[in-house]
Design a protein around this motif. Structure first.
Motif, PDB file in Angstrom:
ATOM      1  N   ASN A  95      67.907   6.199  38.168  1.00 47.60           N
ATOM      2  CA  ASN A  95      68.203   7.610  38.371  1.00 47.60           C
ATOM      3  C   ASN A  95      68.569   8.271  37.045  1.00 47.60           C
ATOM      4  O   ASN A  95      68.096   9.351  36.702  1.00 47.60           O
ATOM      5  CB  ASN A  95      69.349   7.714  39.371  1.00 47.60           C
ATOM      6  N   CYS A 139      67.883  17.459  36.285  1.00 46.11           N
ATOM      7  CA  CYS A 139      67.996  15.997  36.403  1.00 46.11           C
ATOM      8  C   CYS A 139      69.119  15.534  37.323  1.00 46.11           C
ATOM      9  O   CYS A 139      69.206  14.360  37.629  1.00 46.11           O
ATOM     10  CB  CYS A 139      68.153  15.371  35.029  1.00 46.11           C
ATOM     11  N   HIS A 140      69.965  16.423  37.801  1.00 42.47           N
ATOM     12  CA  HIS A 140      71.008  16.086  38.785  1.00 42.47           C
ATOM     13  C   HIS A 140      72.044  15.084  38.282  1.00 42.47           C
ATOM     14  O   HIS A 140      72.717  14.444  39.067  1.00 42.47           O
ATOM     15  CB  HIS A 140      70.382  15.569  40.092  1.00 42.47           C
ATOM     16  N   GLN A 141      72.149  14.884  36.970  1.00 44.25           N
ATOM     17  CA  GLN A 141      73.124  13.928  36.455  1.00 44.25           C
ATOM     18  C   GLN A 141      74.551  14.454  36.624  1.00 44.25           C
ATOM     19  O   GLN A 141      75.481  13.689  36.794  1.00 44.25           O
ATOM     20  CB  GLN A 141      72.866  13.632  34.972  1.00 44.25           C
ATOM     21  N   LYS A 174      72.768  10.377  44.859  1.00 42.85           N
ATOM     22  CA  LYS A 174      73.813   9.641  44.149  1.00 42.85           C
ATOM     23  C   LYS A 174      74.106   8.283  44.781  1.00 42.85           C
ATOM     24  O   LYS A 174      74.736   7.432  44.163  1.00 42.85           O
ATOM     25  CB  LYS A 174      75.107  10.470  44.112  1.00 42.85           C
ATOM     26  N   GLN A 226      75.606  16.269  39.011  1.00 38.16           N
ATOM     27  CA  GLN A 226      75.862  16.641  40.398  1.00 38.16           C
ATOM     28  C   GLN A 226      77.168  16.022  40.913  1.00 38.16           C
ATOM     29  O   GLN A 226      77.495  14.902  40.584  1.00 38.16           O
ATOM     30  CB  GLN A 226      74.710  16.155  41.247  1.00 38.16           C
ATOM     31  N   ASN A 229      65.325  10.406  35.625  1.00 33.36           N
ATOM     32  CA  ASN A 229      65.519  11.841  35.869  1.00 33.36           C
ATOM     33  C   ASN A 229      65.863  12.587  34.593  1.00 33.36           C
ATOM     34  O   ASN A 229      65.445  13.723  34.388  1.00 33.36           O
ATOM     35  CB  ASN A 229      66.636  12.069  36.883  1.00 33.36           C
ATOM     36  N   PHE A 230      66.654  11.939  33.759  1.00 33.14           N
ATOM     37  CA  PHE A 230      67.087  12.645  32.565  1.00 33.14           C
ATOM     38  C   PHE A 230      66.082  12.475  31.422  1.00 33.14           C
ATOM     39  O   PHE A 230      65.428  13.431  31.016  1.00 33.14           O
ATOM     40  CB  PHE A 230      68.486  12.167  32.163  1.00 33.14           C
TER      41      PHE A 230
END
Lengths: 345, 350
Positions: free
Chosen positions: B112, A302-304, B98, A306, B116-117
């Motif tokens: 996001n 999920c790139h959280q 980001k 990152q 995404n999560f």
């Protein structure tokens, strides 16, 4: 005003960023936040080094001798950035419009061995404004002792070429390198022949004597050193012992990596340092030390978590792949530190 | 599937992922920049032609379509995929998950986080993936039937028309932020104040842009421009809503319980993604306009693989599914969409 309008209505930080893909059609490597530079010439000096002459665009602020820049090259779709010292003087830039980089190619690196593939003559790349404070003192001063190790010679080439004509105090350069690997010998010999107050001593790697050995004809010189970490530590200690002013310019060198062995590293976040090992993910270890990191799935989806790694090497736990040494994006949950690392959250 | 098969299944999919990611490079970077350029050309020409409505409505109509295309490409192929981190490997500040922001009412960073999560980690797990039915529609027997479900087809149509606002409100978890409803199993990483601020500031900027700024710039043609923006936004809303519903709410798509994701192995996770998604068939341009959500199965298996590779991996994934007897839910647009409409109607009754 324009930036705010761009942010609000065009959803980009800068107008240039919004226009970038279109502008690149007409001006290669046109990029918001970067300067453009055209490759004038790129050729190998020997097996280990290559010389790159760049023509920066006219808006580029002129450097001072001893400064470095970030060179960004698009390699197979990816923008990769490394820092190099400018090995030519501002005077040369004013005369020819060119700056010179002398680049050591690391066989297993992800940047330097590919430069000749991605940078041909007349191709374009990006550079940053010149940076750094490793400068030759401008004001009246006494003697200078320079100690260069390997590719650490580059800032001195710029300094000598720029400033030897402006001073009459003695300047001595000790240049340590493997036999046959001394760079720019002709250039340095020419300078030594031209300026009586400049002396130049190319020596082998094992021939470096204690610093006091080189001080005999110099009156309390300022000591400058650029080279491998161990050399700089040695020279710094000896300078302090002899009560001399000391300046150095550290640059990263690839470290030997043994993954099987448990090692400890420092992770620098803003102004804090945290100790981690190379066995568990950075996310787990940072959380354990109560660093405020955003956690998401914890499995790399999920790139959280990152963030930007400024420097250091990390290993992707899923693929085993090592990262670049320079700036890149990492997902904390799936990487381990392999060297000391600096990140911004 | 037994655990051994699941492991082999995961291994095969991991192999596809690894071999594809190894190929990712210049062609993918060129691809996404090309898409961005087209988006700009469509947007600029669309906005100019709207003004020409003053002169002839035909040019205005073309302008509306171009602007709608620009918004669709921005939201779907660029925004959605970039914010998944699919192009982060390029190290390009303009295509970074980001910082990317899109031309839609929903704040990019709020989306996001939630999408995404929550949605990708807990796909179709009732109680965890709030995207299942968006809290408005009853789409499976996991939810108790209520009287309001009787007219949920109308609710669905309204949601589609106002989709960008629906997404914005929903991703904010607005029922919690505005109504104070609490849920035990979620921890808020961002304060309610911050979420509200983002909701209003992004929404307001979008309204000002399309309905004040550009009409003002058009001078006497302001009404054409205002109307054109309204229609373009509507077309975009209908398109995105329709495509997204086709990806998760066709009849065969399955749902899961919270217990299903406790200590889930990689194979089980892949398996759940496989059963929770459905694909659409079509030509290359169609895939691009759906933001490659037409390859929803591949997207859910490999959410951070560049969208430029989904069409290429789809047949490989389908072959692996066939090997392990996992249903691969795909079909042409009208069939899949018909199936979605049937599902909405079916569950409007007890």
């Amino acid at each position: 005003m324009i930036d705010t309008m761009t942010k609000w209505f065009l959803h980009h930080q800068q107008l240039a960023g919004y226009l970038e893909p279109i502008m690149q059609r007409f001006k290669p490597a046109w990029r918001a936040g970067f300067y453009r530079a055209e490759v004038a010439c790129i050729e190998p000096i020997n097996e280990k080094y290559l010389e790159l002459w760049l023509a920066p665009e006219s808006t580029w602020p002129i450097h001072k001798a001893g400064q470095h820049l970030e060179l960004t090259v698009e390699m197979n779709g990816q923008l990769r950035t490394r820092v190099f010292t400018i090995a030519s003087s501002p005077e040369q830039y004013r005369a020819s419009g060119l700056v010179r980089l002398i680049i050591r190619t690391h066989e297993l690196g992800r940047f330097t061995p590919h430069l000749t593939t991605y940078l041909a003559s007349e191709s374009w790349c990006n550079i940053s404004a010149p940076q750094g404070t490793f400068l030759f003192p401008q004001r009246k001063m006494g003697a200078t002792l320079m100690v260069a190790g390997g590719s650490g010679i580059t800032p001195f080439l710029a300094m000598l070429s720029q400033h030897l004509g402006e001073t009459c105090h003695p300047v001595k350069l000790i240049y340590i390198a493997r036999a046959g690997e001394h760079l720019a010998e002709k250039e340095l010999n020419t300078l030594a022949a031209r300026y009586a107050h400049f002396s130049y001593f190319p020596i082998g790697r094992t021939d470096f004597e204690p610093l006091t050995h080189y001080l005999n004809d110099l009156d309390a010189p300022v000591v400058y050193c650029c080279g491998p970490q161990a050399l700089m530590e040695q020279v710094a200690t000896q300078s302090r012992a002899a009560n001399l002013s000391y300046f150095d310019e550290p640059f990263g060198l690839a470290t030997q990596i043994n993954l099987a062995e448990r090692t400890e590293h420092a992770v620098k976040v803003a102004h804090h340092q945290y100790a981690v090992d190379n066995q568990r993910s950075l996310l787990d270890q940072l959380e354990q030390q109560r660093v405020s990191v955003r956690r998401g799935c914890g499995m790399g989806i999920c790139h959280q978590c990152q963030c930007v790694k400024k420097q250091g090497l990390v290993r992707d736990m899923r693929t085993g792949e090592l990262s670049d040494a320079g700036e890149s994006l990492i997902q904390l949950c799936v990487v381990q530190a392999v060297t000391d690392v600096e990140i911004t959250l | 599937m037994n655990e051994q098969n699941l492991m082999a299944f995961a291994k095969d999919l991991d192999d596809i992922k690894a071999s594809t990611l190894a190929k990712v490079g210049q062609t993918d970077a060129d691809y996404i920049r090309r898409v961005v350029r087209r988006q700009r050309y469509f947007e600029w020409s669309g906005r100019l032609l709207l003004v020409a409505g003053f002169w002839t409505p035909w040019l205005w109509a073309i302008g509306v379509i171009l602007l709608a295309l620009a918004k669709i490409i921005d939201n779907m192929e660029i925004g959605h995929n970039v914010m998944h981190g699919q192009y982060d490997w390029m190290n390009d500040k303009q295509l970074n998950s980001k910082t990317y922001e899109w031309d839609i009412a929903c704040d990019g960073q709020s989306w996001n986080r939630v999408h995404n999560f929550e949605h990708h980690t807990y796909t179709n797990i009732i109680g965890k993936d709030r995207d299942f039915g968006y809290g408005l529609l009853r789409l499976s027997n996991d939810f108790r039937w209520r009287v309001k479900n009787l007219w949920q087809f109308v609710t669905y149509l309204l949601l589609s028309v106002l989709f960008q606002w629906g997404v914005s409100y929903h991703e904010l978890a607005a029922e919690r932020v505005f109504m104070g409803k609490k849920k035990a199993n979620r921890d808020g990483k961002v304060s309610h104040e911050e979420l509200k601020r983002r909701f209003f500031s992004k929404g307001a900027r979008q309204l000002v842009k399309d309905y004040v700024l550009f009409p003002l710039l058009a001078g006497p043609a302001w009404l054409w421009v205002l109307g054109g923006n309204l229609v373009a936004n509507l077309l975009r809303n209908l398109w995105t809503s329709t495509i997204i519903f086709c990806g998760h709410f066709t009849e065969a798509v399955q749902t899961f319980k919270e217990a299903d994701c406790v200590n889930e192995s990689q194979g089980q996770w892949y398996f759940r993604q496989a059963l929770g998604s459905s694909n659409l068939q079509g030509k290359h341009w169609f895939h691009v306009l759906t933001g490659h959500l037409s390859c929803q199965i591949e997207h859910h298996l490999f959410p951070d693989m560049p969208s430029s590779r989904y069409q290429e991996v789809a047949p490989q994934v389908q072959a692996v599914f066939a090997k392990y007897d996992v249903p691969y839910n795909t079909g042409p647009f009208w069939r899949q969409y018909g199936s979605v409409l049937k599902r909405i109607l079916r569950y409007s009754l007890p």
